[in-house]
Design an enzyme around this catalytic site. Structure first.
Site, PDB file in Angstrom:
ATOM      1  N   HIS A   8      -9.670  -5.213  10.623  1.00 47.49           N
ATOM      2  CA  HIS A   8     -10.658  -5.282   9.568  1.00 47.49           C
ATOM      3  C   HIS A   8      -9.972  -5.237   8.406  1.00 47.49           C
ATOM      4  O   HIS A   8      -8.776  -4.729   8.043  1.00 47.49           O
ATOM      5  CB  HIS A   8     -11.364  -3.946   9.808  1.00 47.49           C
ATOM      6  CG  HIS A   8     -12.338  -3.945  10.962  1.00 47.49           C
ATOM      7  ND1 HIS A   8     -12.754  -2.794  11.976  1.00 47.49           N
ATOM      8  CD2 HIS A   8     -12.803  -4.950  11.651  1.00 47.49           C
ATOM      9  CE1 HIS A   8     -13.492  -3.171  12.679  1.00 47.49           C
ATOM     10  NE2 HIS A   8     -14.021  -4.592  12.719  1.00 47.49           N
ATOM     11  N   LYS A  12      -5.803  -4.450   7.281  1.00 49.34           N
ATOM     12  CA  LYS A  12      -5.002  -5.769   7.150  1.00 49.34           C
ATOM     13  C   LYS A  12      -3.560  -5.529   6.859  1.00 49.34           C
ATOM     14  O   LYS A  12      -2.510  -5.817   7.373  1.00 49.34           O
ATOM     15  CB  LYS A  12      -5.669  -6.879   6.391  1.00 49.34           C
ATOM     16  CG  LYS A  12      -6.754  -7.547   7.185  1.00 49.34           C
ATOM     17  CD  LYS A  12      -7.339  -8.805   6.254  1.00 49.34           C
ATOM     18  CE  LYS A  12      -8.817  -9.372   6.562  1.00 49.34           C
ATOM     19  NZ  LYS A  12      -9.120  -9.445   8.107  1.00 49.34           N
ATOM     20  N   GLY A  35      -9.648 -15.474  11.125  1.00 47.03           N
ATOM     21  CA  GLY A  35      -9.265 -16.436   9.934  1.00 47.03           C
ATOM     22  C   GLY A  35      -8.346 -15.769   8.918  1.00 47.03           C
ATOM     23  O   GLY A  35      -7.266 -16.081   8.698  1.00 47.03           O
ATOM     24  N   THR A  36      -8.682 -14.661   8.078  1.00 46.37           N
ATOM     25  CA  THR A  36      -7.980 -14.133   6.926  1.00 46.37           C
ATOM     26  C   THR A  36      -6.957 -13.387   7.482  1.00 46.37           C
ATOM     27  O   THR A  36      -5.722 -13.432   6.961  1.00 46.37           O
ATOM     28  CB  THR A  36      -9.147 -13.276   6.147  1.00 46.37           C
ATOM     29  OG1 THR A  36     -10.128 -13.924   5.946  1.00 46.37           O
ATOM     30  CG2 THR A  36      -8.343 -12.708   4.893  1.00 46.37           C
ATOM     31  N   THR A  37      -6.994 -12.787   8.708  1.00 43.59           N
ATOM     32  CA  THR A  37      -5.999 -11.914   9.191  1.00 43.59           C
ATOM     33  C   THR A  37      -4.888 -12.962   9.455  1.00 43.59           C
ATOM     34  O   THR A  37      -3.635 -12.795   9.154  1.00 43.59           O
ATOM     35  CB  THR A  37      -6.478 -11.109  10.365  1.00 43.59           C
ATOM     36  OG1 THR A  37      -7.282 -10.177  10.086  1.00 43.59           O
ATOM     37  CG2 THR A  37      -5.086 -10.348  10.933  1.00 43.59           C
ATOM     38  N   SER A  54     -13.214 -16.156  10.605  1.00 41.87           N
ATOM     39  CA  SER A  54     -12.861 -14.835  10.294  1.00 41.87           C
ATOM     40  C   SER A  54     -14.151 -14.132  11.329  1.00 41.87           C
ATOM     41  O   SER A  54     -14.929 -14.702  11.879  1.00 41.87           O
ATOM     42  CB  SER A  54     -13.363 -14.497   8.937  1.00 41.87           C
ATOM     43  OG  SER A  54     -14.992 -14.888   8.838  1.00 41.87           O
ATOM     44  N   GLY A  55     -13.562 -12.878  11.507  1.00 43.58           N
ATOM     45  CA  GLY A  55     -14.449 -12.084  12.514  1.00 43.58           C
ATOM     46  C   GLY A  55     -15.939 -12.065  12.293  1.00 43.58           C
ATOM     47  O   GLY A  55     -16.797 -12.609  12.843  1.00 43.58           O
ATOM     48  N   ASP A  60     -14.099 -13.284  16.406  1.00 45.36           N
ATOM     49  CA  ASP A  60     -14.113 -12.435  17.460  1.00 45.36           C
ATOM     50  C   ASP A  60     -14.593 -12.873  18.757  1.00 45.36           C
ATOM     51  O   ASP A  60     -13.991 -12.735  19.946  1.00 45.36           O
ATOM     52  CB  ASP A  60     -15.011 -10.908  17.342  1.00 45.36           C
ATOM     53  CG  ASP A  60     -14.417 -10.274  16.211  1.00 45.36           C
ATOM     54  OD1 ASP A  60     -13.113 -10.365  15.639  1.00 45.36           O
ATOM     55  OD2 ASP A  60     -15.290  -9.432  15.614  1.00 45.36           O
ATOM     56  N   ASP A  80     -11.077  -0.384  11.719  1.00 49.35           N
ATOM     57  CA  ASP A  80     -11.389   0.587  10.631  1.00 49.35           C
ATOM     58  C   ASP A  80     -12.610   1.514  10.892  1.00 49.35           C
ATOM     59  O   ASP A  80     -13.540   1.034  11.145  1.00 49.35           O
ATOM     60  CB  ASP A  80     -11.690  -0.157   9.434  1.00 49.35           C
ATOM     61  CG  ASP A  80     -11.761   0.865   8.167  1.00 49.35           C
ATOM     62  OD1 ASP A  80     -11.893   2.310   8.599  1.00 49.35           O
ATOM     63  OD2 ASP A  80     -12.269   0.446   7.055  1.00 49.35           O
ATOM     64  N   HIS A  87     -20.588  -6.948  11.784  1.00 51.21           N
ATOM     65  CA  HIS A  87     -20.549  -7.267  12.919  1.00 51.21           C
ATOM     66  C   HIS A  87     -19.965  -6.364  13.929  1.00 51.21           C
ATOM     67  O   HIS A  87     -19.427  -7.139  14.984  1.00 51.21           O
ATOM     68  CB  HIS A  87     -19.516  -8.625  12.801  1.00 51.21           C
ATOM     69  CG  HIS A  87     -18.311  -8.664  12.474  1.00 51.21           C
ATOM     70  ND1 HIS A  87     -17.646  -7.845  11.425  1.00 51.21           N
ATOM     71  CD2 HIS A  87     -17.006  -8.593  13.371  1.00 51.21           C
ATOM     72  CE1 HIS A  87     -16.469  -7.646  11.274  1.00 51.21           C
ATOM     73  NE2 HIS A  87     -16.283  -8.101  12.500  1.00 51.21           N
ATOM     74  N   ASP A  90     -20.566  -7.541  17.673  1.00 48.10           N
ATOM     75  CA  ASP A  90     -19.321  -8.588  18.122  1.00 48.10           C
ATOM     76  C   ASP A  90     -17.982  -7.855  18.443  1.00 48.10           C
ATOM     77  O   ASP A  90     -17.213  -8.175  19.645  1.00 48.10           O
ATOM     78  CB  ASP A  90     -19.045  -9.671  17.099  1.00 48.10           C
ATOM     79  CG  ASP A  90     -20.260 -10.475  16.732  1.00 48.10           C
ATOM     80  OD1 ASP A  90     -21.033 -10.752  17.697  1.00 48.10           O
ATOM     81  OD2 ASP A  90     -20.232 -11.073  15.474  1.00 48.10           O
ATOM     82  N   ARG A  96     -15.693  -4.538  25.163  1.00 49.96           N
ATOM     83  CA  ARG A  96     -16.240  -4.847  26.606  1.00 49.96           C
ATOM     84  C   ARG A  96     -15.568  -5.709  27.346  1.00 49.96           C
ATOM     85  O   ARG A  96     -15.085  -5.524  28.563  1.00 49.96           O
ATOM     86  CB  ARG A  96     -17.616  -5.020  26.490  1.00 49.96           C
ATOM     87  CG  ARG A  96     -18.438  -5.160  27.754  1.00 49.96           C
ATOM     88  CD  ARG A  96     -19.835  -5.540  27.615  1.00 49.96           C
ATOM     89  NE  ARG A  96     -20.298  -5.667  29.030  1.00 49.96           N
ATOM     90  CZ  ARG A  96     -20.342  -6.925  29.577  1.00 49.96           C
ATOM     91  NH1 ARG A  96     -19.723  -7.800  29.076  1.00 49.96           N
ATOM     92  NH2 ARG A  96     -21.054  -6.854  30.788  1.00 49.96           N
TER      93      ARG A  96
END
Length: 134
Positions: A8, A12, A35-37, A54-55, A60, A80, A87, A90, A96
């Protein structure tokens, strides 16, 4: 092993610190990230990373699809817990799926360190068994 890296926004920097500290272990595996991570890991380390969306845009879920196909071996997801995520369904679905398919999952740096040390010592080699991996 195939390892997903997710974080999150407020986590990061922690993930970059973690990836830098464990670069020698991570470099021996195929890395995936949202993406960003993923871009930050690429920019700030010498690691090669396959990036998804990105998430919030489905990254995700893309990782979740790999889990459902038995194509992911470990998830490192620095969440976080103090900030609401738009999201969150997700995120919950991804966690899960890790439980359903017995995929090792770390949601914080302490657990992630234990998983990577275990990976380094062969404690997760059961993921490589033929019946576990398609």
């Amino acid at each position: 092993m195939k390892i997903a890296l997710i974080a999150h926004d407020r986590k990061k920097d922690d993930l970059i610190q973690f990836a830098t500290a464990y670069e020698s272990i991570l470099s021996q595996h195929t890395l995936y990230a949202t993406g960003t991570t993923g871009q930050r890991v690429i920019d700030e380390t010498d690691l090669s990373v396959i990036r998804f969306q990105s998430g919030p845009l489905g990254g995700d879920q893309q990782i979740g699809a790999m889990i459902a196909q038995n194509e992911m071996d470990m998830i490192i997801f620095f969440r976080d817990p103090l900030t609401a995520q738009p999201h969150e369904p997700d995120v919950t679905a991804l966690i899960r799926l890790c439980d359903v398919y017995s995929i090792p999952l770390a949601t914080n740096m302490g657990t992630a360190e234990v998983l990577l040390k275990g990976l380094q010592h062969g404690f997760i080699d059961w993921r490589l068994l033929g019946e576990r991996r398609g």
